[in-house]
Design an enzyme around this catalytic site. Structure first.
Site, PDB file in Angstrom:
ATOM      1  N   ARG A 108      26.344  -5.948  22.840  1.00 38.21           N
ATOM      2  CA  ARG A 108      25.314  -5.671  22.380  1.00 38.21           C
ATOM      3  C   ARG A 108      24.128  -5.592  22.695  1.00 38.21           C
ATOM      4  NH1 ARG A 108      29.368  -6.470  19.974  1.00 38.21           N
ATOM      5  NH2 ARG A 108      29.534  -3.890  20.679  1.00 38.21           N
ATOM      6  N   HIS A 143      15.956 -12.584  12.070  1.00 40.72           N
ATOM      7  CA  HIS A 143      17.509 -12.983  12.298  1.00 40.72           C
ATOM      8  C   HIS A 143      17.191 -13.004  13.823  1.00 40.72           C
ATOM      9  CE1 HIS A 143      19.837 -11.521   8.210  1.00 40.72           C
ATOM     10  NE2 HIS A 143      19.189 -12.536   8.513  1.00 40.72           N
TER      11      HIS A 143
HETATM   12  P1  NAD Z   1      24.499  -2.946   6.816  1.00 45.26           P
HETATM   13  O1  NAD Z   1      25.502  -2.720   8.211  1.00 45.26           O
HETATM   14  O2  NAD Z   1      25.079  -4.415   6.005  1.00 45.26           O
HETATM   15  O3  NAD Z   1      23.327  -2.699   5.654  1.00 45.26           O
HETATM   16  C1  NAD Z   1      23.180  -1.076   6.541  1.00 45.26           C
HETATM   17  C2  NAD Z   1      22.596  -0.066   5.003  1.00 45.26           C
HETATM   18  O4  NAD Z   1      22.712   0.872   5.900  1.00 45.26           O
HETATM   19  C3  NAD Z   1      24.146   0.071   4.567  1.00 45.26           C
HETATM   20  O5  NAD Z   1      24.101   0.598   3.068  1.00 45.26           O
HETATM   21  C4  NAD Z   1      24.033   1.949   4.978  1.00 45.26           C
HETATM   22  O6  NAD Z   1      24.051   2.324   3.334  1.00 45.26           O
HETATM   23  C5  NAD Z   1      22.597   1.945   5.246  1.00 45.26           C
HETATM   24  N1  NAD Z   1      22.259   2.869   6.662  1.00 45.26           N
HETATM   25  C6  NAD Z   1      23.258   3.348   7.231  1.00 45.26           C
HETATM   26  N2  NAD Z   1      22.789   4.425   8.089  1.00 45.26           N
HETATM   27  C7  NAD Z   1      21.628   5.073   6.946  1.00 45.26           C
HETATM   28  C8  NAD Z   1      20.698   5.531   7.598  1.00 45.26           C
HETATM   29  N3  NAD Z   1      20.600   6.635   8.866  1.00 45.26           N
HETATM   30  N4  NAD Z   1      19.945   5.897   6.766  1.00 45.26           N
HETATM   31  C9  NAD Z   1      19.668   4.779   5.913  1.00 45.26           C
HETATM   32  N5  NAD Z   1      20.506   4.107   5.888  1.00 45.26           N
HETATM   33  C10 NAD Z   1      21.633   3.807   6.192  1.00 45.26           C
HETATM   34  O7  NAD Z   1      23.233  -4.045   7.477  1.00 45.26           O
HETATM   35  P2  NAD Z   1      21.769  -5.313   6.995  1.00 45.26           P
HETATM   36  O8  NAD Z   1      21.350  -5.040   5.436  1.00 45.26           O
HETATM   37  O9  NAD Z   1      21.044  -4.275   7.674  1.00 45.26           O
HETATM   38  O10 NAD Z   1      23.095  -6.283   7.366  1.00 45.26           O
HETATM   39  C11 NAD Z   1      23.354  -6.225   9.075  1.00 45.26           C
HETATM   40  C12 NAD Z   1      22.894  -7.959   9.333  1.00 45.26           C
HETATM   41  O11 NAD Z   1      23.679  -7.737  10.815  1.00 45.26           O
HETATM   42  C13 NAD Z   1      21.697  -7.974   9.801  1.00 45.26           C
HETATM   43  O12 NAD Z   1      21.215 -10.039   9.272  1.00 45.26           O
HETATM   44  C14 NAD Z   1      21.044  -8.047  10.898  1.00 45.26           C
HETATM   45  O13 NAD Z   1      21.327  -9.280  11.460  1.00 45.26           O
HETATM   46  C15 NAD Z   1      22.811  -7.590  12.084  1.00 45.26           C
HETATM   47  N6  NAD Z   1      22.986  -6.093  12.545  1.00 45.26           N
HETATM   48  C16 NAD Z   1      22.412  -5.914  13.132  1.00 45.26           C
HETATM   49  C17 NAD Z   1      21.554  -5.040  14.056  1.00 45.26           C
HETATM   50  C18 NAD Z   1      20.771  -4.392  14.271  1.00 45.26           C
HETATM   51  O14 NAD Z   1      20.002  -4.846  15.185  1.00 45.26           O
HETATM   52  N7  NAD Z   1      20.172  -3.003  14.963  1.00 45.26           N
HETATM   53  C19 NAD Z   1      22.873  -3.415  13.380  1.00 45.26           C
HETATM   54  C20 NAD Z   1      23.813  -4.374  12.990  1.00 45.26           C
HETATM   55  C21 NAD Z   1      24.262  -6.026  12.704  1.00 45.26           C
END
Ligand code: NAD
Length: 236
Positions: free
Chosen positions: A61, A111
């Site tokens: 990651r 987080h």
């Molecule tokens: P999640 O993956 O559970 O949910 C993602 C949400 O984003 C969904 O509701 C989806 O409908 C929405 N979504 C997807 N693409 C989108 C877009 N282009 N525009 C607007 N909305 C969009 O994510 P979460 O609720 O943040 O929980 C995930 C956990 O996993 C967090 O605790 C985090 O620490 C970790 N995580 C982090 C990353 C990162 O740092 N980028 C990536 C994956 C997971």
């Protein structure tokens, strides 16, 4: 949106805001995080019993975020912070560095952060941009074997929650962007903001479990909806 009383703002972001930058969201259609069961790679137990597997997952990651760039949603939040100063707090569940890469300052990584490492030998955390391997030395105490990602794994306490709860209890606008509302305590922030009398807005590509709790829902991709929404707040 109420016109007169918006002065203190809390924005919560989740994996969805970084999706258009090319970072996959948390759970794919298969229920896995990038092909892995969460309990194998992202729990406190996995660190205790299978540290190399956890470090290997987060090394990958960490490498993935080296070249990704913030998108228009991250940038719009920077402009909003610049306009509001200390009255604007950005809380992210994301462990990627895209908010700070865009220029956000008043930011809480509840987080943790991919580009930091923690050492179980000395308890310290430090910036870290490489791979954590069994022989990698802690940048603080110089010992090997105790390194783990400085991220909050399932079964661990999120960071800086007192500051977040204080801000929520005093805010008059709360906006949740790109978060599924499935992971607590972040999923409960909207309830605290509602109790504080704030106006609450959800921006998401799809409906979530928590959608009915918000005063207003804006459906669409963050990269398109967030800049327009921020611009509309500037006109209030
Ligand atoms: P999640 O993956 O559970 O949910 C993602 C949400 O984003 C969904 O509701 C989806 O409908 C929405 N979504 C997807 N693409 C989108 C877009 N282009 N525009 C607007 N909305 C969009 O994510 P979460 O609720 O943040 O929980 C995930 C956990 O996993 C967090 O605790 C985090 O620490 C970790 N995580 C982090 C990353 C990162 O740092 N980028 C990536 C994956 C997971």
């Amino acid at each position: 949106m109420p016109k007169e009383r918006i002065s203190r703002i809390v924005v919560l972001t989740g994996a969805g805001i970084s999706a258009e930058s090319g970072i996959p969201v948390f759970r794919g259609a298969d229920g896995l995080w990038q092909g892995h069961r969460v309990e194998d790679v992202a729990t406190a137990e996995a660190v205790a019993f299978n540290r190399p597997v956890v470090n290997d997952f987060f090394n990958k990651r960490r490498r993935e975020v080296e070249k990704v760039a913030p998108n228009s949603a991250h940038r719009a939040l920077v402009e909003w912070e610049q306009a509001c100063g200390d009255d604007f707090l950005l809380v992210t569940q994301n462990i990627d560095p895209l908010h700070e890469r865009a220029g956000s300052h008043n930011l809480i990584h509840m987080h943790g952060e991919l580009q930091r490492i923690r050492c179980d030998s000395c308890g310290e955390s430090a910036p870290f941009f490489a791979d954590a391997l069994a022989q990698t030395l802690c940048p603080v105490c110089g010992r090997a074997g105790g390194l783990r990602p400085d991220v909050v794994l399932f079964g661990e306490m999120p960071m800086r929650m007192e500051e977040v709860f204080m801000a929520l209890s005093a805010c008059d606008l709360f906006v949740a962007i790109g978060t599924s509302g499935a992971v607590y305590p972040a999923a409960g922030f909207v309830d605290l903001a509602n109790q504080a009398g704030a106006y609450t807005v959800e921006i998401n590509a799809a409906e979530t479990e928590r959608s009915p709790t918000f005063h207003e829902r804006l459906t669409g991709r963050a990269g398109e909806v967030v800049p327009d929404f921020v611009a509309s707040c500037f006109k209030l």
